[in-house]
Write a protein that holds these residues in place. Structure first.
Motif, PDB file in Angstrom:
ATOM      1  N   SER A  57       4.855   0.862  -8.058  1.00  0.00           N
ATOM      2  CA  SER A  57       5.975   0.203  -7.375  1.00  0.00           C
ATOM      3  C   SER A  57       6.005   0.558  -5.895  1.00  0.00           C
ATOM      4  CB  SER A  57       7.295   0.607  -8.019  1.00  0.00           C
ATOM      5  OG  SER A  57       7.320   0.225  -9.365  1.00  0.00           O
ATOM      6  N   THR A  58       5.708   1.812  -5.578  1.00  0.00           N
ATOM      7  CA  THR A  58       5.693   2.242  -4.184  1.00  0.00           C
ATOM      8  C   THR A  58       4.553   1.569  -3.418  1.00  0.00           C
ATOM      9  OG1 THR A  58       6.584   4.378  -4.878  1.00  0.00           O
ATOM     10  CG2 THR A  58       5.616   4.260  -2.678  1.00  0.00           C
ATOM     11  N   LEU A  59       3.394   1.512  -4.031  1.00  0.00           N
ATOM     12  CA  LEU A  59       2.254   0.862  -3.379  1.00  0.00           C
ATOM     13  C   LEU A  59       2.515  -0.627  -3.159  1.00  0.00           C
ATOM     14  CD1 LEU A  59      -0.737   2.545  -5.226  1.00  0.00           C
ATOM     15  CD2 LEU A  59       0.006   2.931  -2.876  1.00  0.00           C
ATOM     16  N   VAL A  60       3.121  -1.268  -4.145  1.00  0.00           N
ATOM     17  CA  VAL A  60       3.436  -2.684  -4.005  1.00  0.00           C
ATOM     18  C   VAL A  60       4.460  -2.888  -2.895  1.00  0.00           C
ATOM     19  CG1 VAL A  60       4.524  -4.649  -5.140  1.00  0.00           C
ATOM     20  CG2 VAL A  60       2.795  -3.343  -6.338  1.00  0.00           C
ATOM     21  N   ALA A  61       5.460  -2.030  -2.821  1.00  0.00           N
ATOM     22  CA  ALA A  61       6.476  -2.153  -1.769  1.00  0.00           C
ATOM     23  C   ALA A  61       5.848  -1.978  -0.389  1.00  0.00           C
ATOM     24  CB  ALA A  61       7.591  -1.135  -1.986  1.00  0.00           C
ATOM     25  N   LEU A  62       4.931  -1.032  -0.253  1.00  0.00           N
ATOM     26  CA  LEU A  62       4.250  -0.843   1.034  1.00  0.00           C
ATOM     27  C   LEU A  62       3.380  -2.050   1.384  1.00  0.00           C
ATOM     28  CD1 LEU A  62       3.243   2.922   0.858  1.00  0.00           C
ATOM     29  CD2 LEU A  62       4.926   1.856   2.371  1.00  0.00           C
ATOM     30  N   ALA A  63       2.673  -2.602   0.383  1.00  0.00           N
ATOM     31  CA  ALA A  63       1.828  -3.759   0.650  1.00  0.00           C
ATOM     32  C   ALA A  63       2.659  -5.014   0.901  1.00  0.00           C
ATOM     33  CB  ALA A  63       0.875  -3.995  -0.523  1.00  0.00           C
ATOM     34  N   GLN A  64       3.786  -5.124   0.218  1.00  0.00           N
ATOM     35  CA  GLN A  64       4.601  -6.331   0.335  1.00  0.00           C
ATOM     36  C   GLN A  64       5.491  -6.313   1.565  1.00  0.00           C
ATOM     37  OE1 GLN A  64       6.925  -7.097  -3.166  1.00  0.00           O
ATOM     38  NE2 GLN A  64       7.631  -9.084  -2.441  1.00  0.00           N
ATOM     39  N   PHE A  65       6.039  -5.147   1.913  1.00  0.00           N
ATOM     40  CA  PHE A  65       6.996  -5.093   3.019  1.00  0.00           C
ATOM     41  C   PHE A  65       6.565  -4.188   4.173  1.00  0.00           C
ATOM     42  CE2 PHE A  65       9.638  -5.850  -0.798  1.00  0.00           C
ATOM     43  CZ  PHE A  65      10.036  -7.123  -0.486  1.00  0.00           C
ATOM     44  N   GLY A  66       6.021  -3.026   3.878  1.00  0.00           N
ATOM     45  CA  GLY A  66       5.727  -2.027   4.912  1.00  0.00           C
ATOM     46  C   GLY A  66       4.712  -2.491   5.936  1.00  0.00           C
ATOM     47  N   TYR A  67       3.510  -2.790   5.489  1.00  0.00           N
ATOM     48  CA  TYR A  67       2.452  -3.210   6.408  1.00  0.00           C
ATOM     49  C   TYR A  67       2.801  -4.517   7.130  1.00  0.00           C
ATOM     50  CZ  TYR A  67      -2.054  -4.730   8.157  1.00  0.00           C
ATOM     51  OH  TYR A  67      -3.069  -5.180   8.960  1.00  0.00           O
TER      52      TYR A  67
END
Length: 148
Positions: free
Chosen positions: A10-20
């Motif tokens: 979930s954390t990796l998806v959040a970073l890929a979806q919103f962070g970067y």
């Protein structure tokens, strides 16, 4: 929770979806260089896809999110493909899929609208009345006489 092989999916998806994407969008907004058409299409369509995905996930795909094995890994792969600088998946979707479809239908509707505008008649109340050429001094005197 569905089966996942990646820890903290979930954390990796959040970073890929919103962070970067958010970091790239902010960097581009702060830079003084003009935005290229490819970058504009990439990030505009990415945020549209992101919003549509969030809507679909919360209203339609919630069953998949909870019960489909490797759902988070699949989602991570899709969003990495959409934002990765080597792939630019969102720009590919715009230029390869959406734009040709959009352009075809846009041209058709513009022609329909222009045809309807040419066929429409202007109401008499909207038409401007043409003024006859006259002597300005005579008109002013006439207006002053009518005022008294």
């Amino acid at each position: 929770m569905a089966i996942s092989v990646v820890p903290f999916a979930s954390t990796l998806v959040a970073l890929a979806q919103f962070g970067y994407p958010l970091a790239r969008s902010i960097d581009k907004a702060r830079s003084k260089t003009p935005v290229k058409d490819l970058e504009y299409a990439q990030w505009t369509l990415y945020w549209v896809i992101c919003g549509l995905w969030m809507f679909a996930e919360s209203h339609l795909l919630w069953v998949l999110q909870d019960y489909m094995p490797l759902y988070m890994e699949l989602k991570l792969a899709i969003f990495v493909w959409l934002v990765h600088p080597d792939y630019l998946g969102a720009a590919y979707l715009w230029y390869g899929v959406v734009q040709p479809f959009h352009q075809k239908h846009l041209d058709q509707h513009i022609q329909t609208a222009l045809g309807a505008m040419h066929m429409a008649k202007i109401p008499e109340a909207v038409k401007t009345k043409t003024m006859e050429v006259s002597n300005k001094d005579e008109e002013i005197e006439q207006m002053l006489k009518n005022k008294k």
